[in-house]
Write a protein that holds these residues in place. Structure first.
Motif, PDB file in Angstrom:
ATOM      1  N   THR A   1       0.835  -1.203   0.000  1.00  0.00           N
ATOM      2  CA  THR A   1       0.000   0.000   0.000  1.00  0.00           C
ATOM      3  C   THR A   1       0.871   1.255   0.000  1.00  0.00           C
ATOM      4  O   THR A   1       0.608   2.212  -0.743  1.00  0.00           O
ATOM      5  N   GLN A   2       1.910   1.233   0.818  1.00  0.00           N
ATOM      6  CA  GLN A   2       2.794   2.415   0.903  1.00  0.00           C
ATOM      7  C   GLN A   2       3.477   2.678  -0.433  1.00  0.00           C
ATOM      8  O   GLN A   2       3.577   3.818  -0.878  1.00  0.00           O
TER       9      GLN A   2
ATOM     10  N   ARG B   1       2.443   1.753  -3.453  1.00  0.00           N
ATOM     11  CA  ARG B   1       1.473   2.225  -4.454  1.00  0.00           C
ATOM     12  C   ARG B   1       1.057   3.679  -4.172  1.00  0.00           C
ATOM     13  O   ARG B   1       0.894   4.473  -5.096  1.00  0.00           O
ATOM     14  N   CYS B   2       0.930   4.017  -2.905  1.00  0.00           N
ATOM     15  CA  CYS B   2       0.554   5.395  -2.553  1.00  0.00           C
ATOM     16  C   CYS B   2       1.662   6.369  -2.925  1.00  0.00           C
ATOM     17  O   CYS B   2       1.393   7.482  -3.414  1.00  0.00           O
TER      18      CYS B   2
ATOM     19  N   GLN C   1       1.412   9.514  -5.374  1.00  0.00           N
ATOM     20  CA  GLN C   1       1.784  10.871  -4.938  1.00  0.00           C
ATOM     21  C   GLN C   1       2.766  11.517  -5.915  1.00  0.00           C
ATOM     22  O   GLN C   1       2.688  12.718  -6.177  1.00  0.00           O
TER      23      GLN C   1
ATOM     24  N   TRP D   1      -4.809   4.151  -9.951  1.00  0.00           N
ATOM     25  CA  TRP D   1      -5.751   4.037  -8.836  1.00  0.00           C
ATOM     26  C   TRP D   1      -6.712   2.859  -9.045  1.00  0.00           C
ATOM     27  O   TRP D   1      -6.979   2.098  -8.117  1.00  0.00           O
TER      28      TRP D   1
ATOM     29  N   VAL E   1      -4.436  10.379  -0.073  1.00  0.00           N
ATOM     30  CA  VAL E   1      -3.484   9.284  -0.342  1.00  0.00           C
ATOM     31  C   VAL E   1      -2.458   9.190   0.787  1.00  0.00           C
ATOM     32  O   VAL E   1      -2.092   8.095   1.219  1.00  0.00           O
ATOM     33  N   GLU E   2      -2.052  10.345   1.294  1.00  0.00           N
ATOM     34  CA  GLU E   2      -1.098  10.378   2.412  1.00  0.00           C
ATOM     35  C   GLU E   2      -1.716   9.700   3.657  1.00  0.00           C
ATOM     36  O   GLU E   2      -1.057   8.923   4.359  1.00  0.00           O
TER      37      GLU E   2
ATOM     38  N   LEU F   1      -4.084   7.477   3.626  1.00  0.00           N
ATOM     39  CA  LEU F   1      -4.162   6.036   3.315  1.00  0.00           C
ATOM     40  C   LEU F   1      -2.817   5.362   3.590  1.00  0.00           C
ATOM     41  O   LEU F   1      -2.750   4.260   4.142  1.00  0.00           O
ATOM     42  N   LYS F   2      -1.777   6.063   3.217  1.00  0.00           N
ATOM     43  CA  LYS F   2      -0.412   5.557   3.379  1.00  0.00           C
ATOM     44  C   LYS F   2      -0.106   5.347   4.871  1.00  0.00           C
ATOM     45  O   LYS F   2       0.482   4.348   5.263  1.00  0.00           O
TER      46      LYS F   2
ATOM     47  N   SER G   1      -2.041   2.377   6.567  1.00  0.00           N
ATOM     48  CA  SER G   1      -1.756   0.994   6.135  1.00  0.00           C
ATOM     49  C   SER G   1      -0.730   0.333   7.052  1.00  0.00           C
ATOM     50  O   SER G   1       0.076   0.974   7.646  1.00  0.00           O
TER      51      SER G   1
END
Lengths: 222, 116
Positions: free
Chosen positions: B25-26, B28-29, B33, B62, B109-110, B112-113, B116
């Protein structure tokens, strides 16, 4: 609706699996750590069923983690007595040698009603029958009853002394004679005399038929 | 003993799964970004065509991320990003509030990062 149904089935199967994984101990009386896990699992399992916003994997992870932690902790308990004491506590004696330990009762916040209820649960209605009572770590009370006194035996029947009966009770002939003297002049005047291990006698003299009780902790009475 | 082994096995699987999903996840985020920053720079330089292209790429990224992310991330968070991503290519053409939407997307997105 279908999704909720499907989630319910999956989580039902998961919770059944979790309880099976925890083993038979979980189905009986619960230790403190097991109680905590049971409450947590039952709460966590409902969240992903109700809320479709929560991914199933996110709902499943804490249930499985908690159950696995519990299994590992209970395995460690077997090897580390210190950890067992820390997690589950230790049994407490509340009646020792027939004496109620009031301090321990207070410490456990056990009221007299709780104690009597626990004893009644063990078919004991008279607290004097109890030699030892222990509050287990599960909260249940284990009881050891006082040994029952030997049943009375006939030591004199129709004026005839039975040495075998007296020996089995550990009473000497001298004791029997002195008891006989208290109510009759000799053994021949006694119709029935019974005695028990505590040293009390029940005498029925010939003629009168009046029952006399001697010895033991009680005063002589007729 | 079987139960203990099973428990240790399950815990290890869960541990691996959480670490892997977290890292994935990190990663992909971070990639998203970078695209957001790139799109913002292109808009600042007046290169709307490139910004539109980058936005389309951002949306594609996304979409591919979202399919798997829905297994491990709460849907309400994903829905917010869905909404913004769907608007981006259109906004890139007309420039209306494109910059603010990009920064909002960056914040989401941040978030979400970090979760995770």
């Amino acid at each position: 609706m279908r999704i909720i149904m499907l989630r319910s089935i999956i989580l039902y199967a998961l919770v059944i699996f979790a309880v099976r994984l925890m083993g038979k101990r979980q189905l009986g009386e619960l230790q403190p750590s097991e109680l905590v896990i049971t409450i947590l699992v039952s709460n966590i399992a409902t969240l992903p069923v109700e809320d479709t916003n929560i991914p199933l994997l996110v709902g499943v992870t804490p249930i499985l983690s908690l159950v696995c932690f519990e299994v590992i902790l209970s395995s460690l308990d077997l090897k580390l007595p210190g950890l067992r004491k820390l997690v589950s506590g230790s049994p407490k004696i509340i009646i020792r040698h027939g004496q109620v330990d009031v301090r321990t009762l207070k410490e456990l916040r056990f009221s007299v009603d709780d104690l009597m209820m626990a004893l009644r649960g063990q078919d004991i209605f008279d607290i004097s029958e109890v030699e030892f009572a222990v509050v287990e770590t599960t909260g249940s009370v284990s009881v050891l009853k006082k040994p029952e006194a030997d049943p009375p035996q006939v030591v004199v029947a129709d004026g005839v002394y039975s040495a075998a009966a007296a020996d089995s009770l550990g009473i000497s002939e001298k004791d029997i004679l002195s008891a006989a003297k208290k109510c009759s002049s000799s053994l021949k005047d006694i119709f029935i005399m019974t005695a028990d291990g505590s040293g009390s006698f029940c005498i029925v003299p010939k003629g009168s038929g009046k029952i006399m009780i001697l010895g033991g902790s009680e005063d002589d009475k007729t | 003993m079987t139960r203990l082994k099973m428990s240790i096995g399950i815990l290890l699987i869960l541990l691996c799964l959480s670490l892997t999903s977290g890292k994935w996840t990190q990663r992909r985020c971070t990639e998203m970004q970078q695209l957001i920053i790139q799109a913002a720079e292109e808009t600042e330089n007046g290169d709307n065509k490139a910004a539109e292209k980058t936005s389309a790429e951002l949306c594609r990224q996304w979409e591919s991320f979202r399919t798997w992310a829905s297994l491990i991330i709460k849907n309400d968070m994903l829905r917010e990003i869905d909404r913004l991503c769907a608007r981006l290519p259109e906004l890139a053409e007309h420039e209306d509030s494109f910059g603010s939407d990009l920064s909002e997307l960056n914040v989401l997105v941040e978030d979400l990062k970090h979760r995770s």
